[in-house]
Design a protein around this motif. Structure first.
Motif: not given
Lengths: 414, 310
Positions: B90-97
């Protein structure tokens, strides 16, 4: 959460969104194992014949004949079930047994009197070998009965012609005594032929081969597990190309954490998946194939270690390929010979000696052997410690070499 | 914040970047303008640590990117030209990673992830798998991944390539917001209008070299307020090169071949009749004429003899 763990979690989440490929890696060996088990059975006893018997005579002789199918090695091979003749025919037509033996009324009396009598054996046409075995066995029994009747003509005549006195449940003592004397004389007459004193026969039975006692499933199971590990390791190693194609590898290069934790996370995620598959495989072995597995925790640990080392080696191969397609071909070219020689397709026990010797020296063959020892409770602590250290050393060396290749230009397309 | 001194990068003997030097400060948008293959991405690659320079020195916040790469990388945010996100996350997982990759943790990571996604206009799509996103949304997510850790230096490598107009405007606004917040932005593009509207200072690069640099105003003066006249038709290059300047005073031949001619001239629209007359006397046949007012485009053509998109 350290970046190493974050990388592993990231990869696990991605894998969880593509369960089909994971299932395929595991399913291929599992289905192969199931088919083998269905084909050969998991008890290790091999195929058995199912003989239906319609004994319409119900005499002592017919009883002896039917009983002979349950004796000795023939008894291990044959399962006898008494039925009436019409039901037996219906079941044979339904393919429910290997053969139906119909014993006609008066068979016993005819046999003792030396009159011709006809037994009927109806074969299941859908089976080849098992009805053959039953027919041959029946032929041998009848031939033996013929010679026995020739030899024991006198005592047989004594009992068959005298018959039971009317109203008596047993023969009179005089008849039994006379019969015993006749049989004793018969044995004394044939003793020199049956028990020749000049020929000594010493029967020596070798120690039972533990491997020969093992069933098909048990024989194939460790190989199937390692086939799944090889498929998984190869499949997961392709991810380095995916990371490069989608640019995330470049992003990892320019981040301060760098590639070590990035690649380490990838291997860690792989190790977790391998452990899960290891547990699932051992449970399947226990419940589907009924295998008696020992040292399960140690086996899972070994599967995880060995699988991760294989993953690191496959990643290393992928990183030295010139393209994703080349990596695919190269790893496939590595996988199949390793699987074949290393005991994943054919167990070492059924390989020619020279081939098994080579196979046991392949990395996966060596690891497979160790797994077999762990599962059968034959591994020793010192050997295990050395094996774990060896696998760890291989994994670390492959990791460092892969890291070097990543840093030296793979990430940037060089 | 960024100091590039005599940067040189060779690939197998081919020089991709040659003697490039520039500096960029806090709150400044510094543009690298040039056609494809000019060496812009290679320069960004060397600054970000993706590539090793053959020679020269690069400092980010005083940290040498070769000797102290971890410190330099920590200060940098990179938005690569190719979209670099996990489509199966997800977009959130990308940015968090990627936030974790820059050392963000716990509440600060959550806050920064949320802020970066909001900035990129993806706050309401944070939990969606990226593979469902449009190209423009992926570009914005690419941007969010690069700014999640609030870098003091932001490297943007042609971030608007292949982006729809709406997302492009949004991305340019984001760049301005970052610079407004004090971030030093290094922006590469081959879109003249982007460079003109966005950059405080520019370096025009061609074939690996900086051919002009300065503020927009400084660069415009290099054109000497001369218009560019581009003509298509049939020309005798030798005759045009030798005779045109003499026939029409103040005309300078920029480039010519049998089918094209480019000249620079002051007050071009007023001088066109004289230009046509002179060319007719030189045996030329004119089919099409384009007059360009002084701009970066005309400067680039004047400096290199070709258009930016060639």
């Amino acid at each position: 959460m350290p970046f190493l763990l974050a990388s592993a979690v990231k990869d696990l989440r991605r894998r969880a969104r593509d369960p089909l490929s994971l299932l395929l890696w595991v399913a291929i060996p599992l289905v192969t194992g199931l088919l083998l088990d269905l084909a050969f059975g998991s008890e290790g006893s091999g195929p058995s014949a199912h003989l239906l018997v319609a004994d319409r005579d119900d005499s002592l002789v017919s009883g002896l004949l039917v009983g002979a199918f349950s004796q000795g090695e023939l008894g291990e091979l044959t399962r006898v079930e008494e039925v009436d003749a019409p039901a037996g025919r219906r079941r044979i037509e339904a393919g429910d047994a290997s053969a139906l033996l119909v014993i006609p009324p008066g068979f016993g009396a005819d046999a003792l009197a030396g009159r011709t009598s006809t037994l009927t054996l109806i074969r299941n046409p859908a089976q080849q070998i098992l009805p053959d075995i039953l027919e041959e066995s029946l032929g041998l029994m009848l031939e033996a009965a013929f010679y026995l009747r020739q030899l024991a003509r006198a005592p047989i005549a004594l009992f068959s012609t005298a018959g039971l006195p009317s109203g008596a449940a047993t023969y009179p003592d005089s008849t039994v005594a006379s019969g015993a004397v006749t049989i004793n004389e018969l044995v004394a007459r044939v003793q020199p032929y049956l028990f020749p004193p000049v020929i000594g026969l010493e029967t020596a039975e070798p120690e039972p081969d533990a491997r020969a006692e093992r069933g098909f499933a048990e024989l194939f199971f460790p190989g199937m597990v390692f086939l799944a590990l090889l498929f998984m390791a190869r499949g997961m190693s392709e991810d380095v190309w995916r990371e490069r194609a989608q640019g995330t590898l470049r992003r990892a290069v320019v981040s301060p954490r760098g590639l070590g934790e990035f690649l380490g996370g990838k291997l860690l995620a792989g190790a977790v998946l391998l452990a899960v598959v290891g547990v699932a495989a051992l449970l399947a072995g226990r419940f589907l194939f009924g295998l008696d597995l020992r040292g399960v925790a140690l086996a899972v640990l070994w599967i995880t270690f060995a699988g991760t080392a294989m993953l690191a080696l496959f990643v290393l191969v992928q990183l030295h390929a010139t393209s994703e397609r080349a990596g695919d071909v190269l790893t496939t070219a590595v996988l199949f010979p390793l699987a074949m020689a290393g005991g994943s397709f054919f167990p070492f026990d059924v390989m020619p000696g020279w081939m098994a010797a080579i196979g046991r020296r392949t990395p996966n063959g060596w690891a497979l052997d160790e797994l077999s020892r762990i599962l059968s409770g034959q591994s020793d602590l010192a050997g295990l410690a050395a094996a774990f250290a060896g696998v760890l050393a291989v994994a670390v060396a492959a990791f460092l070499l892969a890291l070097r290749r990543l840093r030296s230009g793979f990430a940037t397309g060089g | 914040m960024i100091q590039v001194e005599s940067l040189r990068k060779e690939y197998d003997g081919v020089v991709a970047v040659d003697d490039v030097s520039f500096t960029a400060g806090a709150g400044e948008v510094f543009g690298l303008l040039g056609p494809n293959g000019a060496g812009k991405s290679t320069t960004i690659g060397c600054i970000s640590g993706l590539l090793s320079p053959t020679a020269g020195r690069i400092r980010v916040l005083g940290h040498d990117v070769m000797r102290d790469s971890r410190s330099a990388k920590s200060a940098l945010g990179v938005v690569p030209q190719e979209i670099a996100v996990y489509e199966d996350a997800s977009a959130e997982e990308n940015v968090t990673y990627w936030g974790r990759a820059y050392g963000l943790r716990g509440g600060r990571l959550r806050a920064r992830t949320s802020a970066a996604l909001e900035l990129a206009g993806l706050g309401d799509r944070a939990r969606e798998p990226v593979k469902r996103f449009s190209g423009g949304m992926k570009r914005r997510l690419n941007f969010a991944c690069g700014i999640v850790h609030e870098p003091r230096v932001l490297l943007l490598d042609e971030p608007t390539v292949g982006v729809d107009p709406q997302s492009r405007v949004r991305l340019l606004d984001l760049v301005r917001e970052q610079a407004g917040a004090g971030t030093c932005v290094l922006y590469t593009t081959h879109y003249m209008e982007e460079a003109e509207s966005l950059c405080d200072r520019l370096a025009i690069v061609d074939r690996g070299r900086v051919i002009a640099s300065g503020t927009l105003e400084e660069l415009r003066t290099l054109t000497a307020e001369r218009d560019l006249v581009r003509l298509t038709g049939r020309f005798d290059p030798a005759a045009v090169s030798a005779g045109l300047a003499a026939a029409v005073p103040g005309v300078e031949v920029v480039s010519t071949d049998a089918a094209h001619l480019t000249v620079s001239v002051e007050e071009g629209s007023r001088r066109l009749p004289a230009l046509f007359s002179a060319l007719a006397s030189l045996g030329a046949e004119i089919r099409e004429t384009t007059l360009t007012r002084p701009s970066l485009e005309s400067l680039f053509i004047k400096l290199t003899g070709k258009q930016l998109r060639e």
